[in-house]
Each structure stands twice: as C-alpha cells, then as structure tokens.
Design an enzyme around this catalytic site. Structure first.
Site, short mmCIF file in Angstrom:
data_model
loop_
_atom_site.label_atom_id
_atom_site.label_comp_id
_atom_site.label_asym_id
_atom_site.label_seq_id
_atom_site.Cartn_x
_atom_site.Cartn_y
_atom_site.Cartn_z
N CYS A 16 -0.43 4.16 2.54
CA CYS A 16 -0.53 3.73 4.03
C CYS A 16 -0.04 2.60 4.50
O CYS A 16 1.01 2.06 4.11
CB CYS A 16 -1.56 4.44 4.59
N SER A 17 -0.93 1.75 4.60
CA SER A 17 -0.62 0.41 5.09
C SER A 17 -1.92 -0.86 4.75
O SER A 17 -1.86 -1.63 5.76
CB SER A 17 -0.25 0.40 6.66
N CYS A 18 -2.71 -0.40 4.06
CA CYS A 18 -3.91 -1.16 3.50
C CYS A 18 -3.18 -2.72 3.20
O CYS A 18 -2.30 -2.86 2.70
CB CYS A 18 -4.79 -0.91 2.45
N CYS A 75 0.75 -1.24 -0.06
CA CYS A 75 0.06 0.04 0.19
C CYS A 75 0.94 1.14 0.28
O CYS A 75 1.43 1.47 0.88
CB CYS A 75 -0.88 -0.06 1.22
FE FE Z 1 -3.17 1.78 3.20
#
Ligand code: FE
Length: 196
Positions: A107-109, A104
């Site tokens: 961000c951090s999906c 991602c």
């Molecule tokens: Fe994310």
C-alpha cells in the site's frame, strides 16, 4: 479497484467513523482538527534531515541509530509513536558499495513522522511494483545513476515496520555545521531515490 477508488472508499469510511465519534460525544469536530493539525505540523522531512545530520557529525549516535533507531531518535525528541503504539523503525545506511531505497509494495506505509506526507508517486502502483523488480532503472528515472558495482537494497515497509535511508555525507562538507548539513538532506534522499 483503482487507487483513486480505494482512497475515496477509505476517506468515506474515515468520515463515517468521525461522525459516529462526534455523534457519540466522544470528540468534537474541532478537537479532531486540532489533533490532526498537531500531528501534521510535527510530521516533516526536517525531522529525518535532523537525524541524518546528527548521524553525520556524531559517530556514537550513528551507531545507536543503526542499532536501535526507535531509541536513538528519542535523543532528538522524535518518535514513531504519537498517541498510538510505536511503529518499529529501521534506519539503513548507504555506503560506497550499497544503496538503499524504501517502498511499501502492499500500500503506502511510510515514516510520516520523519518524512512528512508521502509524495504521490510513492503510492503509485508503478513505483511500488517496479522498484522491487528493476530498482536500478527506477532510480535512473529519478536521475540517480548508480555505478554497476553498487548493490541496491530495497526495503519493503509493512503495517508494523518503517524504514528510513541514511544517505552518505557529501564530500566537501567538513566545515558545515549540523544545521547546515541538515539543510542538504532532501525527502528523496531519505526515501533513497536521491543520493542525499
Ligand atoms: Fe503500506
């Protein structure tokens, strides 16, 4: 803002929201803990591994999985929904000529329900920025040295979409049961930073 600052700020906002819900009598602290624990107990890379093993032994399931992953994983009692609207899941299959890896960039999906909590490096700026630009180098740093003729596809997750990699079944595993096959699959294999 550094990522630590960002996550501290988010944690503070979450805590304020929790306090308002508790103060308003919507939910108790204990109930919130129970909901979270129930969610996290079910969120494990074992789920992703079960999906992969089924796809390795059942060609029909594999086709349904690659065609419509959200529907197919329901056959194993799994979903990307929980109590919320379901996220779109796409499963991408490795072949002799194509290797997939997920990220991602924003961000951090991450498909938490199928892979468990994400590793810290997945959330790092170094991984998020470099795997898009120099994927072959990044995978080599993970110990995955791909031949030059293997193409690399990088899948960028988003707020609505999640990806999971379907690794190739390792050679010499013809005699293994579905459970034994699931035991071969690692979290890194499901992200694409390992072969399996
Ligand atoms: Fe994310």
């Amino acid at each position: 803002m550094s990522e630590d600052h960002a996550s501290t700020a988010i944690a503070a906002r979450v805590r304020r929201l929790e306090e308002r819900l508790v103060d308003a009598g919507v939910v108790s602290d204990a109930e919130l803990d129970t909901i979270l624990n129930r969610f996290l107990a079910k969120a494990s890379p074992l789920n992703g591994a079960r999906i992969v093993a089924r796809a390795w032994v059942d060609e029909g399931f594999r086709e349904r999985l690659l065609d419509d992953a959200n529907s197919a994983i329901k056959e194993l009692g799994l979903s990307l929904g929980g109590d919320h609207a379901e996220l779109r899941l796409r499963v991408v299959a490795n072949t002799q000529t194509l290797h997939n890896v997920i990220v991602c960039t924003l961000c951090s999906c991450y498909p938490l329900q199928l892979l468990g909590p994400s590793p810290s490096w997945y959330k790092s700026l170094a991984y998020r920025s470099r795997v898009v630009r120099v994927p072959r180098d990044v995978l080599a740093e993970f110990g995955l040295h791909l031949p030059d003729d293997v193409e690399i596809a990088v899948w960028d997750s988003s707020a609505e979409s999640r990806y999971m990699v379907l690794p190739m079944r390792p050679p010499g595993t013809e005699d293994k049961s579905e459970d034994e096959l699931a035991g071969l699959v690692t979290r890194e294999g499901l992200i694409g930073t390992a072969a399996v």
